[in-house]
Write an enzyme that holds these catalytic residues in place. Structure first.
Site, PDB file in Angstrom:
ATOM      1  N   ARG A   1       0.846  -1.188   0.000  1.00 37.17           N
ATOM      2  CA  ARG A   1       0.000   0.000   0.000  1.00 37.17           C
ATOM      3  C   ARG A   1       0.887   1.245   0.000  1.00 37.17           C
ATOM      4  O   ARG A   1       2.101   1.156   0.106  1.00 37.17           O
ATOM      5  CB  ARG A   1      -0.952  -0.017   1.215  1.00 37.17           C
ATOM      6  CG  ARG A   1      -0.231  -0.461   2.447  1.00 37.17           C
ATOM      7  CD  ARG A   1      -0.462   0.256   3.714  1.00 37.17           C
ATOM      8  NE  ARG A   1      -0.460   1.669   3.663  1.00 37.17           N
ATOM      9  CZ  ARG A   1       0.635   2.436   3.800  1.00 37.17           C
ATOM     10  NH1 ARG A   1       1.843   1.897   3.946  1.00 37.17           N
ATOM     11  NH2 ARG A   1       0.537   3.747   3.786  1.00 37.17           N
TER      12      ARG A   1
ATOM     13  N   ASP B   1      -1.981  10.915  -2.380  1.00 42.43           N
ATOM     14  CA  ASP B   1      -2.326   9.853  -3.340  1.00 42.43           C
ATOM     15  C   ASP B   1      -2.582  10.411  -4.727  1.00 42.43           C
ATOM     16  O   ASP B   1      -2.408   9.721  -5.727  1.00 42.43           O
ATOM     17  CB  ASP B   1      -3.540   9.069  -2.860  1.00 42.43           C
ATOM     18  CG  ASP B   1      -3.124   8.096  -1.780  1.00 42.43           C
ATOM     19  OD1 ASP B   1      -3.002   8.509  -0.622  1.00 42.43           O
ATOM     20  OD2 ASP B   1      -2.852   6.931  -2.129  1.00 42.43           O
TER      21      ASP B   1
HETATM   22  O1  MRU Z   1      -4.782   3.261   1.994  1.00 44.00           O
HETATM   23  P1  MRU Z   1      -3.299   3.473   2.008  1.00 44.00           P
HETATM   24  O2  MRU Z   1      -2.651   2.927   3.226  1.00 44.00           O
HETATM   25  O3  MRU Z   1      -2.641   3.007   0.741  1.00 44.00           O
HETATM   26  O4  MRU Z   1      -3.143   5.058   2.051  1.00 44.00           O
HETATM   27  C1  MRU Z   1      -1.870   5.620   1.986  1.00 44.00           C
HETATM   28  C2  MRU Z   1      -1.864   7.080   2.100  1.00 44.00           C
HETATM   29  O5  MRU Z   1      -2.870   7.740   2.159  1.00 44.00           O
HETATM   30  C3  MRU Z   1      -0.532   7.731   2.026  1.00 44.00           C
HETATM   31  O6  MRU Z   1      -0.501   8.880   2.801  1.00 44.00           O
HETATM   32  C4  MRU Z   1      -0.243   8.101   0.580  1.00 44.00           C
HETATM   33  O7  MRU Z   1      -0.406   6.999  -0.255  1.00 44.00           O
HETATM   34  C5  MRU Z   1       1.106   8.648   0.408  1.00 44.00           C
HETATM   35  S1  MRU Z   1       2.327   7.436   0.663  1.00 44.00           S
HETATM   36  C6  MRU Z   1       3.847   8.097   0.416  1.00 44.00           C
END
Ligand code: MRU
Length: 349
Positions: free
Chosen positions: A51, A242
């Site tokens: 993730r 994201d």
């Molecule tokens: O649902 P996730 O755990 O994949 O969410 C991750 C995030 O929101 C992070 O802050 C984002 O991907 C940036 S990671 C460098």
């Protein structure tokens, strides 16, 4: 035996596999395993075994190389059709992190450019590109860390949300990279980590990787951020992203926009740390960013011995929210520090 060597993901070229740390098992155990099929890889992304936007992008690039190496296609057209069907499957695994789309398109460009060459050459080029994307992520995150460490030279403690550390990338991370780079430079920055309901990426992952690296870490419940800010315990908020729209609106883990509102109220700088691969130059503003909705049971059941909410109560589970560009002090990128309104100037760079 392939070793990840401190990386979150790797490309085992000898056994043709994507190698990952299963993040659902952290912090209890560090389980490393290999993924070889499209089913395994898509499931791992959906279930958050891997993730974090950059990590998903890098993994998708390696996935394309692994699946192409196994391809039995005997013509360019059937090879390209196979690629397109893997592209669609991988892209549908998670909708918000634009790095996934970016990485898949980087791989697509390789195939299109190599059209006319023997398929073995195309496969080799895809392997090279996947490794390049992986290595670039390390360099990019380190550059984010250097710019961030400089910017934070007078800051002793920061607040972060979710996990935008090495576990969300290959090494260093984005939001946590300034903390790691500062440490390399002999300066310690204390980190307050929001636990990050409902999936607890802050409590489980951020706290795990920071404490493992010897960084002073304090976990707080998400509803304690205002307390921490009001007490003057943090000098900045650092988060990842994201997807960043052209106007600077930024999608990140649910709860990020609330933190930005609080930081604005308490006049604490709010920094989004992200590589340029997270900027979606085709997305005009945050209202156009697709937000992943996840299963209600992540809220009502996942962390409890038995269901915690009444049977008849529904639960709303958006995985991300969008922070208004007006609340973002600056973006810390591999190319330097940018104010939200400067992003669009970088479109053609
Ligand atoms: O649902 P996730 O755990 O994949 O969410 C991750 C995030 O929101 C992070 O802050 C984002 O991907 C940036 S990671 C460098």
């Amino acid at each position: 035996m392939f070793s990840l060597n401190g990386q979150t993901v790797g490309f085992d070229t000898e056994n043709n596999a994507l190698v990952i740390i299963d993040q659902t098992r952290l912090p209890d155990e560090e389980v490393i395993f290999s993924l070889k099929t499209a089913d395994e890889i898509v499931t791992a992304i959906k279930e958050l075994k891997l993730r974090g936007a950059p990590c998903i992008g890098v993994s998708a690039a390696i996935a394309v190389a692994v699946l192409s190496n196994d391809s039995r296609a005997d013509s360019f057209d059937s090879f390209f059709n196979e690629f397109n069907s893997n592209y669609d499957r991988l892209l549908s695994a998670r909708p918000t992190a634009v790095n996934l789309y970016w990485a898949l398109n980087e791989m697509k460009k390789v195939i299109v450019t190599c059209k006319g060459e023997p398929l073995d050459n195309i496969k080799k080029a895809l392997n090279i590109k996947a490794l390049e994307i992986l290595n670039n992520d390390i360099a990019t995150c380190k550059a984010i860390g250097k710019h961030g460490a400089e910017l934070l030279s007078g800051v002793d403690a920061v607040l972060t949300h979710c996990n935008a550390g090495r576990l969300a990338c290959v090494r260093y991370g984005t939001a946590l990279s300034p903390v790691y780079v500062a440490k390399e430079q002999g300066k310690s920055i204390k980190v307050y980590a929001d636990e990050t309901r409902p999936l607890l990426q802050g409590a489980r992952l951020t706290a795990y990787e920071l404490t493992k690296a010897g960084i002073d870490t304090t976990v707080i419940c998400d509803n304690m951020a205002s307390y921490v800010m009001k007490q003057g315990l943090v000098g900045a908020v650092l988060v990842g992203a994201d997807r960043i729209a052209l106007n600077g609106d930024t999608a990140n883990k649910i709860g990020t926009s609330g933190l930005a509102v609080l930081a604005n109220y308490y006049k604490i700088p709010f920094y989004v740390c992200a590589p340029f691969s997270t900027v979606d130059f085709d997305c005009e503003n945050g209202s156009k960013i697709p937000i992943e909705m996840r299963n209600e049971t992540e809220i009502s059941e996942m962390w409890y011995k038995s269901r915690m909410t009444p049977e008849k109560a529904r639960a709303l589970n958006p995985a991300f929210d969008v922070t208004d560009a007006s609340l973002i002090t600056a973006f810390i990128t591999e190319k330097g520090i940018l104010r939200p309104e400067q992003l669009k100037l970088c479109k053609d760079i």
